[in-house]
Design an enzyme around this catalytic site. Sequence first.
Site, short mmCIF file in Angstrom:
data_model
loop_
_atom_site.label_atom_id
_atom_site.label_comp_id
_atom_site.label_asym_id
_atom_site.label_seq_id
_atom_site.Cartn_x
_atom_site.Cartn_y
_atom_site.Cartn_z
N HIS B 217 0.82 -1.20 0.00
CA HIS B 217 0.00 0.00 0.00
C HIS B 217 0.86 1.26 0.00
CE1 HIS B 217 -3.58 2.31 0.07
NE2 HIS B 217 -3.05 3.08 0.98
N TYR B 221 1.51 5.23 -2.31
CA TYR B 221 1.65 6.63 -1.91
C TYR B 221 3.01 7.19 -2.29
CZ TYR B 221 -2.95 6.77 -0.29
OH TYR B 221 -4.31 6.76 -0.30
N HIS B 368 -8.56 -0.62 -12.00
CA HIS B 368 -8.51 0.39 -10.93
C HIS B 368 -7.12 1.01 -10.83
CE1 HIS B 368 -8.61 2.27 -7.02
NE2 HIS B 368 -7.59 1.51 -6.65
N PHE B 369 -6.07 0.16 -10.78
CA PHE B 369 -4.77 0.81 -10.55
C PHE B 369 -4.22 1.45 -11.82
CE2 PHE B 369 -3.01 -3.61 -10.89
CZ PHE B 369 -2.15 -3.40 -11.95
N HIS B 370 -4.67 0.99 -12.99
CA HIS B 370 -4.27 1.75 -14.18
C HIS B 370 -4.88 3.14 -14.16
CE1 HIS B 370 -2.68 -2.03 -15.80
NE2 HIS B 370 -2.01 -1.28 -16.65
N ARG B 431 -7.85 -11.40 -13.87
CA ARG B 431 -6.61 -10.69 -14.16
C ARG B 431 -5.51 -11.73 -14.33
NH1 ARG B 431 -4.10 -8.05 -8.65
NH2 ARG B 431 -2.52 -7.38 -10.14
N ARG B 432 -4.38 -11.30 -14.88
CA ARG B 432 -3.20 -12.16 -14.99
C ARG B 432 -3.50 -13.47 -15.72
NH1 ARG B 432 -0.07 -11.15 -9.21
NH2 ARG B 432 0.92 -9.26 -9.92
C1 HEM Z 1 -0.79 1.77 -23.12
C2 HEM Z 1 -1.13 1.77 -21.88
C3 HEM Z 1 -1.23 0.52 -21.07
C4 HEM Z 1 -1.79 -0.69 -21.40
C5 HEM Z 1 -2.51 -1.05 -22.69
C6 HEM Z 1 -1.61 -1.57 -20.28
C7 HEM Z 1 -2.05 -2.87 -20.22
C8 HEM Z 1 -1.76 -3.77 -19.23
C9 HEM Z 1 -2.16 -5.15 -19.23
C10 HEM Z 1 -3.00 -5.83 -20.30
C11 HEM Z 1 -1.66 -5.72 -18.09
C12 HEM Z 1 -1.80 -7.16 -17.68
C13 HEM Z 1 -3.02 -7.35 -16.89
C14 HEM Z 1 -3.30 -8.78 -16.54
O1 HEM Z 1 -2.63 -9.73 -17.03
O2 HEM Z 1 -4.24 -8.98 -15.73
C15 HEM Z 1 -0.95 -4.69 -17.38
C16 HEM Z 1 -0.31 -4.87 -16.18
C17 HEM Z 1 0.26 -3.85 -15.44
N1 HEM Z 1 0.29 -2.50 -15.77
FE1 HEM Z 1 -0.30 -1.71 -17.53
N2 HEM Z 1 -0.93 -0.91 -19.29
C18 HEM Z 1 -0.69 0.37 -19.73
C19 HEM Z 1 -0.07 1.38 -19.04
C20 HEM Z 1 0.36 1.26 -17.73
C21 HEM Z 1 0.83 2.36 -16.94
C22 HEM Z 1 0.93 3.80 -17.40
C23 HEM Z 1 1.14 1.85 -15.72
C24 HEM Z 1 1.68 2.53 -14.50
C25 HEM Z 1 2.38 3.57 -14.51
C26 HEM Z 1 0.91 0.42 -15.75
C27 HEM Z 1 1.14 -0.45 -14.71
C28 HEM Z 1 0.93 -1.82 -14.75
C29 HEM Z 1 1.34 -2.76 -13.74
C30 HEM Z 1 2.07 -2.42 -12.45
C31 HEM Z 1 0.94 -4.04 -14.17
C32 HEM Z 1 1.21 -5.37 -13.48
C33 HEM Z 1 -0.07 -6.00 -13.02
C34 HEM Z 1 0.09 -7.41 -12.56
O3 HEM Z 1 1.22 -7.96 -12.43
O4 HEM Z 1 -0.95 -8.01 -12.32
N3 HEM Z 1 0.42 0.10 -16.99
N4 HEM Z 1 -1.02 -3.51 -18.10
CU LIG Z 2 -3.48 -0.60 -0.76
#
Ligand code: HEM
Ligand SMILES: [Cu+2]
Lengths: 271, 545
Positions: B217, B221, B368-370, B431-432
């Site tokens: 968490h 922040y 949510h976190f996106h 997810r994932r």
């Molecule tokens: C073009 C823009 C973006 C697209 C299309 C995108 C798409 C995705 C997708 C499809 C996943 C995998 C989700 C899953 O397997 O459940 C993911 C994971 C993730 N994204 Fe993005 N994303 C984008 C931008 C960003 C940005 C700007 C951030 C943060 C600054 C971010 C942070 C993350 C993180 C931390 C994960 C890992 C989640 C996990 O391990 O479950 N993403 N994203």
């Molecule tokens: Cu939290």
Amino acid sequence: MNDPDRLEQPWRLWASVAILSVFAFSVLFGFVLMPVMQGRAAGIDAFEAICRALGITPGSPAARQPTTNAKAQPATRVAWSADLLNSLTKATAAGESLAGSCAGCHGRDGRAVEVKLYPDLAGQSAAAIYKQLHDFKTGSRPSALMTPMVQALTEEQMVAVSAHFAAFPVRPIPAAQLPAAGAAIEGLVARGDSGRGMPACNACHGDQSGGPTEAPRLSRQSREYLAAQLRAFKTGERRNDIYSRMRSVAAPLTESEIDGLALFYASTRTY
Amino acid sequence: MLVTHARQLTFAHLWLAFLAFAVALVLGVWQMWARSPLPAPFVTASTYFSAVTAHGTAMAYVMPVFMIMGFGYYVAETALDRPLPAPRWAWSAFALGLAGALMATVTIFSGRAAVLFTFYPPLTASVFFYLGLVMVVAASWIWCVLMMVAMAQWKRANPGRPVPLAMFATVANAVMWLWTTIGVAAELLFQVIPAALGLKAQLDVGLSRTLFSWTLHAIVYFWLIPSYIAFYTMVPQAAGGRLYSDTMGRLTFILFLIYSLPVGLHHLLMDPQQSNAFKFLQVALTALVSVPTLLTVFTIGASLEIAGRLRGGRGLLGWIGALPWDRPLVLATGLAFLMLGFGGFGGLVNMSYGMNAMVHNTSWVTAHFHLIFGGTVVIMYFAIAYAIWPAVTGRAAPSLAAQRLQLWLWFAGMLVMTLPWHYLGLLGQWRRVATFNYADPIIAGWGPWVVVSLIGGVILLGSGLLFVLNLLQFNVSREPHAAAPGELYASAVHPPARVPAALNGFRLWNALVLVLMILAYGYPIAQFFVGDSPQALVHRVDERR
Ligand code: HEM
Ligand SMILES: [Cu+2]
């Protein structure tokens, strides 16, 4: 108000009081009031409910546990541990002498005397052999021939004989090549079929897989045995696979796919 | 004052952050494509999880760490108006972090680290992945110390004067980050890395999840605080007004420090190894994060109202229209607040035990976190970069219109991507998960929504590339930058002549954090050592038979 200490005192005091009183409220509510009330509704006494809320005794303060008296039926009673896996890597003299009683069907060197009737054990993973022996013994996988064979074996003996057979080399591919299984079958092996919710066999059985510990090696096993096992999983006659992994994979297979897959694995080396 | 060290440090750190960001964006789009019904190239389970590992690691660790370090160096020199202490240490930290990031990247792309950015023990990757990340974190620790030293030196030179708010907040973040990283560092050093080295065959997953929750968490922040620094110190100035209250700002950052730490169990609401009572306690403390959030909405709202009225805005809401929305920092703030509104609502759902059970492990969470991290936080990173780039490069911005377009595209793309993604979560999409069986009649209905999300992702990629282009434009700009960098910061309506030591340092608050952490995490961690706790077999993903 310009004296620094006069300015500081109230800050220290009030910040601590504010934060600790929020904390105290949460503790009173979450540790005492809520479990006691939930417990009352579920017929659990206050002390037990608080212990459960704190995690000192297992279970939820909001529900009696267990909720049913039915006896749990695990698919298998094998529990993997690091020690067990470690002991399975060591071939011993005890294993060799025990193997004598298996040779009549599975062969001295783990190559079955009659592949149409008995599976090969040579080169199989020790974990897979042990898992099956254990399941034959506990009745998870009933078998007219094998169940009596393993009744007398102790835990250590099962480990020893598994490690023994695992150490032998796999049967070589025969000179007369089997026919190729075809692209559709190879697709099932490498990619599965998302249309039927089927993962690739490779996800668990392949060289590259990080599959379940007990996933057996399939290549060079006999066609007849592989096909028989797939059918047994499909009908649910064999049900010792944890989480129904194989039963759910085999259920959507057609008869000809089962034969094709059996042929594929019987005629390749690397899976 | 901006001497060459901070200028070059900021330049190097932010470029590294944005480079990682740009690569990760491309992967993000490909991931969404893989999850959609449209046939995507290269998709297998292992390429997908390697990509998500790279994307998550770049976005959650590498990009924000370097962004925050670079921005911190900038603030330390411009807000304190004195040179950075020990720039050689700062450069060593940069080198260490860069080497670590490269090591982790190579490991991921060689297919030996498909464990995602949360590590997922008992899966273990090649040890080089973890070591790379430890190097990145160690670099950020050096930064934390440098920030604290800079503030201490300033206080010694200016006895009795309040530390400028921007620096106070930066140090609050540094202090918080030191607390934050204890959890994940303990998990890596005592559990995961020994397992990856083959020294341990089993590990306690309950313990490792609890330790990770300690970090999970507060890291949010850590990402967010630069945006809040911009809200409090840069936005009122950009809007042509003043900060409504300096004290509110200090209180907000202090409350973040306190209440972002003893709350991590809200990430384990569905986990059996923690008990109801401790979950309740930490969720109750979580609810208090609403206090600094509301303080901020109020203070920044009031500050913007001051600016709007100074510019001639009339009536109840007329001041909103009078704000200079053509200035990127002001525009970004407006868009960030909108996304914070949507995202905050989603957050309330997540922290409510019953509703969490429904959205747990669904696409709702990723959406949510996106929205809140990729949206609110990152759009402010863009705006910060635009705001400080003239001072960093010494050139004026060539085109504000291109900057505005970029921010609008980011906002639009983020909504187009995340709103359907939330909905998919409610429908039950996991997810994932790499690919879905769209032949299944239930899942077939998800297809069109994923395609809309994919379109949003493409818009975001376009916006991200435009951002990089906009920064590059500074290098071709001929117009020198005139204003002094210190003029970026707003003064308060009533600038404080002096503040109580409690609002000028962190000793008291560190003591309170320590007490709260012992109370909130003491037993939840200790239970793994007093009782018999089940161990899981280590499963190596880097070892191919
Ligand atoms: C073009 C823009 C973006 C697209 C299309 C995108 C798409 C995705 C997708 C499809 C996943 C995998 C989700 C899953 O397997 O459940 C993911 C994971 C993730 N994204 Fe993005 N994303 C984008 C931008 C960003 C940005 C700007 C951030 C943060 C600054 C971010 C942070 C993350 C993180 C931390 C994960 C890992 C989640 C996990 O391990 O479950 N993403 N994203
Ligand atoms: Cu939290």
